[in-house]
Design a protein around this motif. Structure first.
Motif, mmCIF file in Angstrom:
data_model
loop_
_atom_site.group_PDB
_atom_site.id
_atom_site.type_symbol
_atom_site.label_atom_id
_atom_site.label_comp_id
_atom_site.label_asym_id
_atom_site.label_seq_id
_atom_site.Cartn_x
_atom_site.Cartn_y
_atom_site.Cartn_z
ATOM 1 N N ASP A 1 46.151 25.902 42.740
ATOM 2 C CA ASP A 1 46.454 27.170 43.395
ATOM 3 C C ASP A 1 45.100 27.823 43.691
ATOM 4 O OD1 ASP A 1 46.943 29.832 43.916
ATOM 5 O OD2 ASP A 1 48.578 29.999 42.454
ATOM 6 N N MET A 2 44.772 27.989 44.954
ATOM 7 C CA MET A 2 43.445 28.494 45.317
ATOM 8 C C MET A 2 43.162 29.866 44.707
ATOM 9 S SD MET A 2 40.597 27.862 46.646
ATOM 10 C CE MET A 2 40.918 26.261 47.305
ATOM 11 N N ARG A 3 44.222 30.690 44.554
ATOM 12 C CA ARG A 3 43.976 32.028 43.961
ATOM 13 C C ARG A 3 43.501 31.908 42.527
ATOM 14 N NH1 ARG A 3 49.758 34.192 44.866
ATOM 15 N NH2 ARG A 3 49.954 32.109 44.004
ATOM 16 N N LYS A 4 44.037 30.919 41.811
ATOM 17 C CA LYS A 4 43.622 30.713 40.408
ATOM 18 C C LYS A 4 42.181 30.219 40.365
ATOM 19 C CE LYS A 4 47.961 31.069 38.855
ATOM 20 N NZ LYS A 4 48.508 32.336 38.525
ATOM 21 N N ILE A 5 41.843 29.325 41.291
ATOM 22 C CA ILE A 5 40.463 28.811 41.326
ATOM 23 C C ILE A 5 39.495 29.963 41.583
ATOM 24 C CG2 ILE A 5 38.840 27.321 42.583
ATOM 25 C CD1 ILE A 5 41.151 25.409 43.143
ATOM 26 N N VAL A 6 39.852 30.814 42.539
ATOM 27 C CA VAL A 6 38.985 31.948 42.887
ATOM 28 C C VAL A 6 38.806 32.861 41.671
ATOM 29 C CG1 VAL A 6 38.963 34.090 44.240
ATOM 30 C CG2 VAL A 6 39.357 31.893 45.363
ATOM 31 N N ALA A 7 39.893 33.139 40.959
ATOM 32 C CA ALA A 7 39.792 34.012 39.765
ATOM 33 C C ALA A 7 38.879 33.376 38.726
ATOM 34 C CB ALA A 7 41.189 34.245 39.183
ATOM 35 N N ASP A 8 39.018 32.073 38.534
ATOM 36 C CA ASP A 8 38.185 31.381 37.537
ATOM 37 C C ASP A 8 36.714 31.388 37.962
ATOM 38 O OD1 ASP A 8 40.329 30.808 35.859
ATOM 39 O OD2 ASP A 8 40.801 28.933 36.896
ATOM 40 N N ILE A 9 36.462 31.210 39.255
ATOM 41 C CA ILE A 9 35.073 31.186 39.736
ATOM 42 C C ILE A 9 34.450 32.577 39.648
ATOM 43 C CG2 ILE A 9 33.724 30.974 41.867
ATOM 44 C CD1 ILE A 9 35.157 28.342 42.291
ATOM 45 N N GLU A 10 35.229 33.602 40.002
ATOM 46 C CA GLU A 10 34.671 34.967 39.933
ATOM 47 C C GLU A 10 34.302 35.324 38.495
ATOM 48 O OE1 GLU A 10 37.633 37.049 42.206
ATOM 49 O OE2 GLU A 10 36.339 37.013 44.017
ATOM 50 N N ARG A 11 35.130 34.863 37.557
ATOM 51 C CA ARG A 11 34.834 35.098 36.127
ATOM 52 C C ARG A 11 33.536 34.390 35.756
ATOM 53 N NH1 ARG A 11 39.083 32.701 33.860
ATOM 54 N NH2 ARG A 11 40.408 34.232 34.867
ATOM 55 N N ARG A 12 33.399 33.199 36.218
ATOM 56 C CA ARG A 12 32.224 32.386 35.914
ATOM 57 C C ARG A 12 30.953 33.001 36.547
ATOM 58 N NH1 ARG A 12 29.825 28.201 32.936
ATOM 59 N NH2 ARG A 12 28.173 27.456 34.262
ATOM 60 N N MET A 13 31.101 33.561 37.748
ATOM 61 C CA MET A 13 29.934 34.163 38.416
ATOM 62 C C MET A 13 29.462 35.409 37.664
ATOM 63 S SD MET A 13 29.308 32.041 40.803
ATOM 64 C CE MET A 13 28.007 32.770 41.790
ATOM 65 N N ARG A 14 30.403 36.091 37.006
ATOM 66 C CA ARG A 14 29.998 37.270 36.224
ATOM 67 C C ARG A 14 29.246 36.857 34.961
ATOM 68 N NH1 ARG A 14 35.147 39.029 37.966
ATOM 69 N NH2 ARG A 14 36.149 38.344 36.043
ATOM 70 N N GLY A 15 29.402 35.615 34.537
ATOM 71 C CA GLY A 15 28.695 35.093 33.356
ATOM 72 C C GLY A 15 27.423 34.378 33.787
ATOM 73 N N PRO A 16 27.440 33.053 33.763
ATOM 74 C CA PRO A 16 26.215 32.305 34.086
ATOM 75 C C PRO A 16 25.723 32.512 35.525
ATOM 76 C CG PRO A 16 27.879 30.888 33.081
ATOM 77 C CD PRO A 16 28.548 32.185 33.393
ATOM 78 N N GLY A 17 26.614 32.927 36.427
ATOM 79 C CA GLY A 17 26.153 33.215 37.787
ATOM 80 C C GLY A 17 26.155 32.029 38.729
ATOM 81 N N PHE A 18 26.771 30.949 38.351
ATOM 82 C CA PHE A 18 26.961 29.816 39.264
ATOM 83 C C PHE A 18 28.198 29.049 38.773
ATOM 84 C CE2 PHE A 18 24.605 27.978 35.780
ATOM 85 C CZ PHE A 18 25.116 26.695 35.641
ATOM 86 N N ALA A 19 28.695 28.150 39.611
ATOM 87 C CA ALA A 19 29.885 27.395 39.190
ATOM 88 C C ALA A 19 29.880 26.007 39.821
ATOM 89 C CB ALA A 19 31.161 28.140 39.595
ATOM 90 N N ILE A 20 30.389 25.058 39.048
ATOM 91 C CA ILE A 20 30.503 23.666 39.519
ATOM 92 C C ILE A 20 31.985 23.291 39.565
ATOM 93 C CG2 ILE A 20 29.875 21.251 39.103
ATOM 94 C CD1 ILE A 20 27.402 22.959 39.505
ATOM 95 N N VAL A 21 32.395 22.792 40.732
ATOM 96 C CA VAL A 21 33.773 22.333 40.920
ATOM 97 C C VAL A 21 33.731 20.840 41.232
ATOM 98 C CG1 VAL A 21 35.873 22.592 42.316
ATOM 99 C CG2 VAL A 21 34.401 24.582 41.911
ATOM 100 N N VAL A 22 34.452 20.027 40.462
ATOM 101 C CA VAL A 22 34.560 18.604 40.812
ATOM 102 C C VAL A 22 35.996 18.355 41.279
ATOM 103 C CG1 VAL A 22 34.877 17.955 38.364
ATOM 104 C CG2 VAL A 22 34.302 16.206 40.017
#
Ligand code: F6P
Length: 380
Positions: free
Chosen positions: A215-236
Motif C-alpha cells: 500500500d503506497m500510503r503505508k510506504i510513504v508513512a514509513d519513509i517519512e518516519r525514517r526521514m525524521r530519524g536517520p534522514g535517508f531511506a533504502i527500499v528494496v
C-alpha cells in the motif's frame, strides 16, 4: 553404476546462474573418475539437443571452471522442444512446432543413455518428451530466484543475495550523504527470496516482495518516519512486487518465447510515487543481470559440487527421472516433474519476515511486529 550407462549427456538450460560450471565439473569428474562414463556436453541447453551441437567433455575440459561464472556449455531459455518457435507466418504470427524428434535423433546419434539437466522448472518441463521416450533424465535445481519446490535452496541464490547486499550497502552511504530515498529493484518474479534476504542483510528500511502486496500510503508513512530519524531511506523491491489490487510491471514481451513475459519497472514506479507523494529526492537502481553474473561465492561452489555429485549418485543407484534436492540440510531426490508449473513462495510467517518486522522493517503493508508484546509485570 547401473550397467546400462556408458555415455552421459549434460546440458544447462534457462537463465544462467553462478555455480553452473561447478555442477558441470562435479558431474563430469565423478562420471569419468568414479564410473568410467563418457560425458558429452550439449551446447546452449535444449537448442544444442535440437540442432545436434555437442562436444565431449574430459576432466581437462572441466578443470579450472569451479570459480567461473556463467556456463561453459552455454544456455538458452527459449528452446522448449515440444513448443518451439520456428519462424513467423506472413502475417507475423509465431509458428510453433514440436521438434522433440530432433532431440531424440541427437540422443540416438550420440548414444546417450542418460542426460543430466541443470535448470529450473521450465527446463525440467522441456525434458518431458525425452524422458517419455525412455532416456533417463536426472535434474539439478538451478535458479537465483530460489523458488523451486521440493528443495530448500538452489545454487546461485546466495551469490545473488551477496551481490544485492553489496549494492544495497553501497546505496546506503550515498543515500545518507544526499538525504535521499534509494529504491533498488532486484530479481524475483514469483518469490521475494532475494529481496527479503538481501533486504534483511543490508538493514533496508522497506522490503517489497510479490507475496505481500503493498500500500503506497503505508510506504510513504514509513519513509517519512525514517526521514525524521536517520534522514535517508533504502527500499528494496522484487521485480515481481505489486500494489494491493494492482498488477506486476511488465518490462518486455517476446512472443517467440514459450516464457514470453519479462518483468521490470516496478522500482521506477515505486520511486516516482515516493518522490511525488513526499517531495523527497528519490533515485532508482536496477540490479538486473549483475545478480546472475560473476563468480559463485564459496557456499554456492560447495552446494553446486554437492548437487553434481548427488546427481551422479542418483544415476548410479538406477533411479530414473529424478531431481536432486536438499531439505533440512540433507540431499535426496524427488520426481523430476514435481516442480513443473509450481513456485516455492516465501511463507508469510517465514522467520525472516517475523524478525524483520520485529526490528521495524516495513513490508509496505502497514503491519508491524507480529510478536506479541510482553505484558509489563505491573499490569499483569
Ligand atoms: O528466473 C530467473 C530470472 O533471473 C528472473 O529472476 C528474471 O526475471 C529472469 O530470469 C530474467 O530472464 P532473462 O535473462 O531472459 O531476461
Amino acid at each position: 553404476m547401473a550397467p546400462s550407462i556408458r555415455r552421459l549427456g549434460i546440458l544447462t538450460g534457462g537463465g544462467d546462474c553462478p555455480g553452473l560450471n561447478a555442477v558441470i565439473r562435479a558431474v563430469a569428474k565423478t562420471a569419468i573418475l568414479q564410473y568410467g562414463i563418457e560425458v558429452i556436453g550439449i551446447e546452449d541447453g535444449f537448442q544444442g539437443l535440437i540442432e545436434h551441437r555437442v562436444r565431449p567433455l574430459s576432466t581437462k575440459d572441466v578443470s579450472g571452471i569451479l570459480t567461473r561464472g556463467g556456463t561453459i556449455l552455454g544456455s538458452n531459455n527459449k528452446a522448449n522442444p515440444s513448443h518451439y518457435c520456428t519462424g513467423r507466418t506472413p502475417s507475423g504470427e509465431p509458428i510453433w512446432e514440436d521438434v522433440s524428434e530432433k532431440c531424440m535423433t541427437t540422443v540416438r546419434r550420440e548414444r546417450l543413455d542418460a542426460i543430466i539437466v541443470i535448470g529450473g522448472d521450465g527446463t525440467m518441463a522441456c525434458a518431458a518428451p525425452i524422458a517419455a521416450a525412455g532416456v533417463n533424465v536426472i535434474g539439478v535445481p538451478k535458479t537465483i530466484d530460489n523458488d523451486l519446490v521440493g528443495t530448500e535452496i538452489t545454487f546461485g541464490f546466495l551469490t545473488a543475495v551477496s551481490t544485492a547486499t553489496d549494492a544495497l550497502d553501497r546505496l546506503q552511504s550515498t543515500a545518507d550523504s544526499h538525504h535521499r530515498v534509494m529504491v533498488c529493484e532486484v530479481m524475483g518474479r514469483h518469490g521475494g527470496w532475494i529481496a527479503l534476504t538481501s533486504g534483511v542483510a543490508s538493514g533496508s528500511d522497506v522490503i517489497l516482495i510479490p507475496e505481500i502486496p503493498f500500500d503506497m500510503r503505508k510506504i510513504v508513512a514509513d519513509i517519512e518516519r525514517r526521514m525524521r530519524g536517520p534522514g535517508f531511506a533504502i527500499v528494496v523491491v522484487a521485480e515481481g512486487a505489486r500494489p494491493i489490487g494492482g498488477s506486476q510491471v511488465i518490462g518486455r514481451y517476446d512472443d517467440t518465447s514459450p516464457d514470453p513475459i519479462r518483468l521490470g519497472g516496478i522500482g521506477n514506479m515505486v520511486a516516482t510515487q515516493i518522490a511525488d507523494l513526499t517531495g523527497i529526492e528519490t533515485r532508482t537502481t536496477v540490479l538486473g543481470h549483475t545478480q546472475r553474473g560473476g563468480a559463485p561465492i564459496a557456499s554456492d561452489r560447495i552446494l553446486a559440487t554437492n548437487f553434481g555429485f548427488h546427481a551422479m549418485a542418483v544415476l548410479a543407484s538406477g533411479k530414473r527421472n529424478r531431481m536432486v534436492v536438499r531439505e533440512n540440510n540433507i540431499f535426496s531426490d524427488i520426481d523430476l516433474f514435481e516442480t513443473v508449473g509450481k513456485q516455492r513462495l516465501v511463507p508469510l510467517d517465514h522467520p525472516l519476515i517475523t524478525a524483520a518486522r520485529a526490528i521495524g522493517t516495513s513490508f509496505g503493508d502497514g503491519a508491524g511486529s507480529i510478536i506479541p508484546k510482553p505484558i509489563p509485570a505491573a499490569l499483569a
